[in-house]
Scaffold this active site. Structure first.
Site, mmCIF file in Angstrom:
data_model
loop_
_atom_site.group_PDB
_atom_site.id
_atom_site.type_symbol
_atom_site.label_atom_id
_atom_site.label_comp_id
_atom_site.label_asym_id
_atom_site.label_seq_id
_atom_site.Cartn_x
_atom_site.Cartn_y
_atom_site.Cartn_z
ATOM 1 N N LYS B 38 0.742 -1.158 -0.054
ATOM 2 C CA LYS B 38 -0.006 0.126 0.091
ATOM 3 C C LYS B 38 0.959 1.102 0.143
ATOM 4 O O LYS B 38 0.638 2.218 -0.707
ATOM 5 C CB LYS B 38 -0.827 0.070 0.938
ATOM 6 C CG LYS B 38 -2.251 0.733 0.667
ATOM 7 C CD LYS B 38 -2.572 0.584 2.034
ATOM 8 C CE LYS B 38 -3.728 -0.356 2.323
ATOM 9 N NZ LYS B 38 -4.437 -1.052 3.630
ATOM 10 N N ARG B 107 -2.745 3.019 8.854
ATOM 11 C CA ARG B 107 -3.205 1.576 8.481
ATOM 12 C C ARG B 107 -2.017 0.744 8.166
ATOM 13 O O ARG B 107 -1.181 1.245 7.961
ATOM 14 C CB ARG B 107 -3.756 1.406 6.550
ATOM 15 C CG ARG B 107 -4.714 2.300 6.407
ATOM 16 C CD ARG B 107 -5.494 2.993 4.746
ATOM 17 N NE ARG B 107 -6.483 3.555 4.567
ATOM 18 C CZ ARG B 107 -7.501 3.452 3.483
ATOM 19 N NH1 ARG B 107 -7.419 2.430 3.082
ATOM 20 N NH2 ARG B 107 -8.181 4.378 4.127
ATOM 21 N N GLY B 116 -5.783 -10.451 8.796
ATOM 22 C CA GLY B 116 -5.773 -11.352 10.352
ATOM 23 C C GLY B 116 -4.868 -9.967 10.850
ATOM 24 O O GLY B 116 -4.617 -10.333 12.398
ATOM 25 N N MET B 118 -3.711 -5.596 11.964
ATOM 26 C CA MET B 118 -4.755 -4.518 11.757
ATOM 27 C C MET B 118 -5.121 -4.237 10.448
ATOM 28 O O MET B 118 -4.367 -3.800 10.017
ATOM 29 C CB MET B 118 -4.768 -4.361 12.976
ATOM 30 C CG MET B 118 -5.512 -2.893 13.757
ATOM 31 S SD MET B 118 -5.041 -1.589 14.290
ATOM 32 C CE MET B 118 -4.834 -0.825 13.333
ATOM 33 N N ARG B 351 -3.481 -0.455 -7.017
ATOM 34 C CA ARG B 351 -2.364 -1.645 -7.106
ATOM 35 C C ARG B 351 -3.059 -2.490 -8.449
ATOM 36 O O ARG B 351 -3.979 -2.219 -9.291
ATOM 37 C CB ARG B 351 -2.981 -2.824 -5.824
ATOM 38 C CG ARG B 351 -4.409 -3.008 -5.411
ATOM 39 C CD ARG B 351 -4.557 -4.162 -4.408
ATOM 40 N NE ARG B 351 -6.216 -4.311 -5.071
ATOM 41 C CZ ARG B 351 -7.042 -4.770 -3.143
ATOM 42 N NH1 ARG B 351 -5.804 -5.069 -2.565
ATOM 43 N NH2 ARG B 351 -7.836 -4.577 -3.584
ATOM 44 N N HIS B 467 -8.881 -42.209 -4.760
ATOM 45 C CA HIS B 467 -8.555 -42.992 -5.810
ATOM 46 C C HIS B 467 -8.923 -42.405 -7.075
ATOM 47 O O HIS B 467 -8.885 -41.876 -8.024
ATOM 48 C CB HIS B 467 -8.785 -44.246 -6.208
ATOM 49 C CG HIS B 467 -8.798 -45.339 -6.924
ATOM 50 N ND1 HIS B 467 -9.453 -45.312 -8.228
ATOM 51 C CD2 HIS B 467 -7.333 -46.182 -7.706
ATOM 52 C CE1 HIS B 467 -9.289 -45.849 -9.578
ATOM 53 N NE2 HIS B 467 -8.319 -46.021 -8.781
ATOM 54 N N SER B 797 13.574 -41.471 -14.961
ATOM 55 C CA SER B 797 12.628 -40.996 -14.985
ATOM 56 C C SER B 797 11.471 -40.742 -13.469
ATOM 57 O O SER B 797 11.265 -41.753 -12.646
ATOM 58 C CB SER B 797 11.327 -41.172 -15.138
ATOM 59 O OG SER B 797 10.042 -40.738 -15.513
ATOM 60 N N CYS B 865 7.405 -38.153 -14.056
ATOM 61 C CA CYS B 865 6.385 -39.315 -14.551
ATOM 62 C C CYS B 865 5.084 -38.194 -13.323
ATOM 63 O O CYS B 865 4.415 -39.153 -13.529
ATOM 64 C CB CYS B 865 6.366 -39.277 -15.330
ATOM 65 S SG CYS B 865 7.107 -41.392 -14.016
ATOM 66 N N TYR B 885 12.509 -33.632 -19.721
ATOM 67 C CA TYR B 885 11.039 -33.432 -20.079
ATOM 68 C C TYR B 885 10.429 -33.640 -18.141
ATOM 69 O O TYR B 885 10.937 -33.948 -17.592
ATOM 70 C CB TYR B 885 10.518 -34.054 -20.703
ATOM 71 C CG TYR B 885 10.764 -35.267 -19.577
ATOM 72 C CD1 TYR B 885 10.052 -36.358 -19.682
ATOM 73 C CD2 TYR B 885 11.805 -36.847 -20.596
ATOM 74 C CE1 TYR B 885 10.158 -37.626 -19.050
ATOM 75 C CE2 TYR B 885 11.760 -37.507 -19.931
ATOM 76 C CZ TYR B 885 11.044 -38.095 -19.415
ATOM 77 O OH TYR B 885 11.397 -39.601 -19.034
#
Lengths: 914, 914
Positions: B38, B107, B116, B118, B351, B467, B797, B865, B885
């Site tokens: 801010k 602020r 959470g 102030m 922002r 699953h 892999s 993989c 990869y």
């Protein structure tokens, strides 16, 4: 130690000038890497001036070149030629010389003795021509032709790859034709015929004639030794024994001497002292008019070596002097092979001799007394496995026995007692003074009371890492498991083996060292070493035996040197007191789940079935005083020494019935319209808690984070117990250990909660408590993030059992039966990683976690509480990575103490980490 | 990216001279670490010459000092004083000045926006005295007293810790007394009374009076912001979002402007372009005569921002110019808060604005077209999660629906079909052209056919890693799981939800993005992005929409830059073809166990039940042609691209019935004297294969080593298929992958066997085959000994699913239900390690294994993989550690391509490994 095999250093293997052949006069016993064990010792004896038949050794470097390139090094042929010339000059005859042939043996000999490699070809140099010369020179035609026959057979089989059965069949045919009982009954003419046949067999099967050129015989035999390095059996053996595959073998060329040239010849083996007792004296066997292979074949009976004194006093006296020289020189028991050729003594081999466990301890102290070795070296002459062997009671070998069956020798010892088939009976009978053997198909944590009560445990299922085996080893209790012939019927309280039925109360004897199970009582010989550790026999006392004296002294050597402290894994005051007698310097692992079993199971069930916060809190409140009482007793037993208490670890369903059993029970009851509310409620809970892979489920710190108040209750019990002991002027040193931590956040949350509880107890009792808090490192992630975890932990205790399971991805409950045997057979494992720590995998994590942990917190205390804490090789590893202590079962404490001392006494044992 | 949060670098956080306060004129947008988001943006706007109410920012460094020492830095009070003086001079009035008070807001504002903490205290500076001055200046007494009332309430609650309900109750009482509907109906006199009461509440509850000294108000508010950094909620949020706990927060002091001073005042929010579509234009809301909190409270309706043009043309034009300046300056969509005070426009915040996934793609390409950003930067403006969102079909939000229940949104998408309760029906109905939803309590591998056939999957049990969820996500198939209200009765083929019964054949609609389940058909809107990837819609075509154009261009940017190749996990030709359309450059994982299900289960059962070598060989022989056919199809589909085939991995009992179910069935049958030989035989096999922890049991390479011929059969099928394709002039590029290797010895044995089989096929077909052979790295030990393993492997892999399970020691099947939720809530995990790779633990092993593997074999091919291969953050990690990869499910391929491009386009994305 296989460790030394793994870390072979090239100091004696690759000389700059690449000399490939060493005369026996050029080598020495420290060149085992280059010349092999056999060659190095032959050279050593030669240089000591002992009568060794002249010869030379081709180095393992030459073998390496051959294996890498497929041909012998260019220079080898000439070098061998030069050494052969020298040998011929020395012997005054030429290899294979027609009228008086020089014969040689060609033998492999690697750094580590290794079955599966080509062993020996004798009589190289014999041919169609020289066989006559040998006959003439020896004056024994049969001997000459038999030697030739043997050469063709041995050479054909091992060098030319001919099927050995072909020779055997031809030999059998010859014996049948002659109606001869043995080949001794074949005469020179028979053997001549046989030689002809053998040569035909070679030509047909090998596709080439048996070489008549003696040098060609020798060269082919040498190459064959090189190639035998890579036979399947040799490779398998190396994998199993963790011998590097690239060492290669040396080849020994030794002029032949013959012990079978008449009554003034012979062959024998000898030990410089008794390998069974360690006593000095004349030990060995002699066989007149024979060769070494006849001794092995056992065709005729040997005589005691002492008889040689009357047979051939000169040779006998000479041998005695040589043995004295060798023992003084090697500073150890040596074993010897010798041959007497027509009154001339020849030394064919020597090496440091194998011995029994008891002799190892006695010899080591004797050599210290003789001033031959110092205490540090004495420690290298024994090991923990030997000590462990000495601690088990044994059956009297002379007794008459009735064998019932055989299983896996899971935990050594000799146990005799009445057969019982359930824990309840085991406890009841043992309380009334009976000795019992607990027999089960397999055991589970519920059987713990029974296992404690029993003399021995016998199961018909499960392997060396089954519950029964692991727990029994932990208790130092005799166990045979997986005795599959036994059909155990727990309902009828009996077991059947073939036609024999063993009822409850019948006496059985269980030998945990051999896996044998006997019907009836076999007499047991107690171990004096355990009597000593238990304080019932004292070194120096009148009735103490030599072995106890030796063990006592070796333990003192070890304790003086070791840097590792040794603690015990013990869950109750009784075990703790025993551990203390055995030398424990604290408790490294107290498993609180063992305090949740037996009569307290009902309370635990209430905790698990709790539907509301109130019910749960009530259940925890009921458990608190029981837990506290346990800890008070434990802290009292270990007053002044650290006690590491692990908070609850196992998954909760372990406290409930098995899902399949219960499902079947409920289904059957339902089918009979026989509702059982409690079973249904239990089944619901069991279903809820059922996990596909409980080892990887809700347990350890996860339980503590998910079940409010559980860990707080345990911490409160520990803190209140410590306060009570302090109030009673005791010195409790509690350490709280959090299991199965994977990330520092878990530990932080539990630590904050624990600190709050401890502060409350401090306030309510007014006693200044200081409890240290640490964690198990038993998950790969804990080891990998040890640097972070050390921020919230005052100590690490490596749980190498679980770490082994997760690093390898196998569960010990499952895998032994299914594939460990195959893995050991295929040489994938040399030894189960649950027995000896896997240094490359698990060990790397331990090493890394130690380093990272100490970087974060230099005074971090490091220990291990897996079963590896009592394993000899593993103890060395833990010494090297710099742990502060190992913790093991009470029974293994002497082993750990000894090995910790041995590790520190090693030349490189000063705590370096590689 | 949370990564940037983890690796915060101190470039802008700790200036040498420790200046703790920055005027808005002194900062800039790049000082977010020091001034918070801010503060940095307020400074940026100030320096752009935009109308920001004057003020200053106290740095997060001051906060850090406070948090570390418990007091403000010594210099802070004076520095704040000096800046306040300057502010007062600028504004021409003093803080809390009695006749014309300067009022300020205080602020918090940290580097990362964080609930959470102030938030804000407005109207600091009001007191019993200055309230009159404000009334006079504003000409509005009610406004002044209402402002004062709000200050006491806000300050009391957030700074002094007074229970907020006390104020609310007093306010309610006042309204009741006045019979007022809202507080708007309270007049100045009422508010005066309320102020008196509020002050009493503060005195009583906080134990101190509301401070009348304006500077004291300000200082207390500042301290309160500092302290709010460490509220439980803030800490929890930081743990969850992996924001470091030591950053601290900045504090912004800003002079108040009021939008509620009459019709010439007002407040609003605006976007520089449409956050939903990305279109440029006037987007926002305006509320006349109001303050920001009124807009939030929604008391009155806002008007579209465009209406401001008629309300206040000057301010409107000014705002438009400012928005243009901001967008050009920030080179991105900005959102803005502004206030107009009596015709004067003030910017209160700006922002970079949030936007929808579609808008993100459109805006990125628009900004490239406008020349504001380049392609690399455009890639940073979108991410894979957004792309994934764009790929799922959705329900029409406008449609009328009947909600049945709600479960876990396991795999997004919108699916409609007839309810079926078993796989068989799913397949049968889908073959006859019906769309079906497969509804099960939970799924298992047997349901695979049904899952493939179904439009969507709905289960009443299991979590995000069950699953059903995992497989559905893998298929890109809609899935809602764990919808516990649904009672699924598979026997009766129906489910019940409350009183509603859904029978087989009834239509249901399942929303995998929200977890909602509807009765009946809800209309579905297809995703044009998938149409595009499937090749059914083309970028540049007449009917292509803007979004497709944008996605098409962004994919091109990514493909041009990425170094990682992207492969697919696919087990059959159909999936492979789809993957190819989606841009797959090969198959990274073909799971052969999926070829063992369905109709082939009977053959597999024969294999498992085989008692003799013959039976086993026969069973394998029967399977061979099926396997071969699968591979021929697969190689054809992926002609010219690599296909990695993993040999059989899962434990064999997965192909047999469940032990508990079968035990119950057998027991019930037996109790009815109803013997079923087959069931009994099955039960025996199931018992034999039963494992406590199947994940850690006999599977993967262990199966291959224990069951003779199994792997050889699979290798033969692969080799023969490759030969057949070569014969047909195809270009098969098979890679054989060995699963679950833990030690190089296992791999060596399998490799030797495979090479022999391949040589045989080469000989029998006469076709020159070249198959590469490598291994999964999915056990910690494989990673730890990667240097050794690389000697026998041509590629690695990484199986990061299993690696995550073993490194953490938890099984995904078990743990989500039992403790993942608790762990996420407690912030132990920010995100499940199964979704995003755990970089500290699992990632460390991957990194180390890559390095060690490449040291042994520089051309070692490296891939992954596991499911992480399609996870945005994980793809970045794999790029950094230098994999070749990633492989993921076909549906995730575009995501992986995009993220691989983004990773390469990052300023530090050149492949460095830390």
């Amino acid at each position: 130690m296989s460790e030394s095999k793994d870390t072979h250093v090239a100091t004696d293997t690759a000389p700059q000038d690449q000399k490939f052949v060493y005369d026996f006069t050029e080598g020495n016993k420290d060149l085992k890497g280059l010349l092999g064990g056999k060659g190095a010792n032959l050279a050593e004896m030669t240089n000591l001036g002992l009568p060794v038949p002249p010869g030379f050794t081709i180095t393992s470097e030459a073998c390496k070149v051959y294996l890498a390139t497929g041909t012998e090094p260019a220079a080898l042929r000439d070098e061998v030629g030069a050494h052969l010339d020298a040998l011929e000059r020395k012997m005054g005859k030429k290899l294979g010389q027609a009228d008086d042939p020089l014969l040689v043996s060609v033998r492999s000999g690697a750094k580590f003795s290794m079955p599966g490699m080509m062993d020996t070809v004798l009589n190289i140099g014999l041919s169609d021509k020289s066989v006559a010369g040998l006959a003439k020179q020896s004056g024994d035609e049969r001997f000459a032709w038999d030697s030739y026959r043997r050469l063709i057979q041995m050479f054909g089989k091992t060098v030319l790859g001919v099927d050995g059965d072909l020779f055997e069949e031809a030999l059998d045919d010859a014996k049948r034709a002659k109606k001869a009982a043995t080949d001794i009954d074949l005469d020179a003419a028979d053997l001549k015929k046989l030689v002809k046949q053998f040569k035909k067999i070679v030509s047909r099967d090998a596709g080439r004639d048996f070489p008549q050129d003696p040098r060609e015989q020798m060269d082919l035999a040498i190459r064959s030794v090189f190639e035998s390095w890579n036979t399947d059996r040799a490779k398998l053996y190396r994998r199993q024994e963790r011998i590097p595959g690239d060492l290669g073998t040396a080849v020994n060329i030794c002029s032949m001497v013959f012990g079978n040239l008449g009554p003034d010849s012979g062959t024998g083996v000898a030990f410089t002292r008794d390998p069974a007792s360690g006593h000095q004296g004349v030990y060995g066997d002699y066989l007149q008019n024979a060769q070494g292979e006849d001794v092995v074949a056992g065709i005729r009976n040997t005589v005691p070596l002492a008889d040689l004194e009357t047979i051939d006093k000169t040779s006998y006296d000479r041998l005695m002097r040589i043995m004295e020289v060798l023992e003084t020189h090697y500073r150890d028991l040596c074993d010897i092979e010798f041959t007497i050729e027509r009154g001339e003594l020849w030394m064919l081999q020597t090496r440091v001799g194998k011995r029994t466990a008891g002799a190892a301890f006695r010899i080591a102290t004797q050599l210290v007394d003789q001033g031959l070795i110092d205490e540090a070296e004495a420690l290298q002459r024994v090991n923990g496995s030997q000590l462990a062997q000495l601690m088990f009671p044994r059956f009297d070998h002379g007794a008459k026995t009735e064998l019932l069956g055989r299983g896996i020798a899971a935990s050594p010892g000799a146990a005799v007692g009445k057969a019982v088939f359930d824990s309840y009976t085991a406890v009841k009978w043992s309380r009334s003074g009976e000795r019992v053997i607990l027999i089960r198909r397999e055991t589970n944590p519920d059987d713990l009371d029974g296992m404690i009560a029993a003399e021995g445990i016998l199961t018909s299922r499960g392997g060396k890492t089954s519950h029964a085996a692991v727990v029994a080893r932990g208790m130092g209790k005799t166990c045979v498991c997986g005795a599959e012939e036994l059909e155990v019927d727990t309902k009828r309280r009996r077991m059947t083996v073939g036609r024999t039925v063993v009822e409850e109360g019948d006496i059985v004897s269980v030998d945990g060292s051999t896996g044998k199970v006997y019907l009836g009582e076999v007499p047991v010989v107690p171990s004096p070493v355990v009597e000593y550790f238990e304080g019932r026999m004292h070194a120096g006392a009148d009735d103490a035996d030599e072995l106890v004296e030796a063990v006592h002294r070796m333990m003192a050597y070890a304790d003086r040197r070791r840097r590792l402290r040794v603690r015990a894994n013990a869950d109750n005051a009784e075990d703790a007191l025993r551990a203390r007698r055995f030398g424990a310097q604290g408790i490294g692992l107290c498993r609180t789940e063992h305090m949740f079993l037996g009569e307290r199971r009902a309370m635990v069930e209430k905790l698990i079935l709790a539907d509301t916060d109130d019910e749960r809190e009530q259940a925890l409140k009921t458990l608190l005083p029981y837990q506290k009482k346990d800890f008070v007793e434990l802290f009292e037993a270990m007053d002044g020494l650290p006690v590491t208490v692990r908070l609850l670890d196992p998954p909760l369903h372990e406290f409930l019935p098995d899902i399949t059993e219960l499902s079947v029970r409920v289904a059957l009851a339902e089918s009979r319209k026989d509702h059982n509310e409690n079973d249904l409620r239990l089944l619901q809970a069991v279903h809820k808690l059922h996990e596909q892979n409980p080892m990887l489920g809700l347990r350890g710190v996860r339980l503590g984070l998910v079940i409010p108040g559980l860990f707080a209750m345990q911490v409160r019990a520990i803190a209140e117990a410590a306060a009570e002991r302090k109030h009673a002027k005791g010195d409790p040193r509690a350490e709280i250990m959090i299991p199965l931590v994977g990330t520092v956040q878990e530990l932080e949350i539990v630590r904050d909660e624990a600190e709050q509880v401890i502060a409350e107890v401090r306030k309510s009792t007014g006693i200044d408590l200081r409890l240290s808090l640490g964690t198990m490192i038993e998950l790969p992630r804990a080891a990998l993030t040890a640097g972070q975890i050390a921020e919230a932990a005052e100590f690490f205790s490596f749980g190498t059992n679980d770490l082994t399971q997760t690093v390898w991805g196998f569960s010990r409950d499952d895998v032994e039966a299914s594939f460990f045997t195959a893995y050991l057979e295929k040489g994938i494992f040399g030894v189960s990683p649950f027995e000896t720590i896997d240094m490359d995998g698990v060990g790397e994590l331990v090493r890394g976690a130690c380093e990272a942990g100490r970087r974060t917190r230099p005074d971090l205390k490091l220990g291990v509480c897996g079963e590896h804490g009592g394993d000899p090789e593993s103890v060395h590893f833990f010494h090297k990575v710099g742990l502060d202590y190992v913790s093991c079962s009470p029974f293994r404490i002497p082993v750990a103490r000894l090995e910790a001392g041995r590790a520190a006494a090693e030349p490189d044992g000063r705590g370096d980490t590689r």
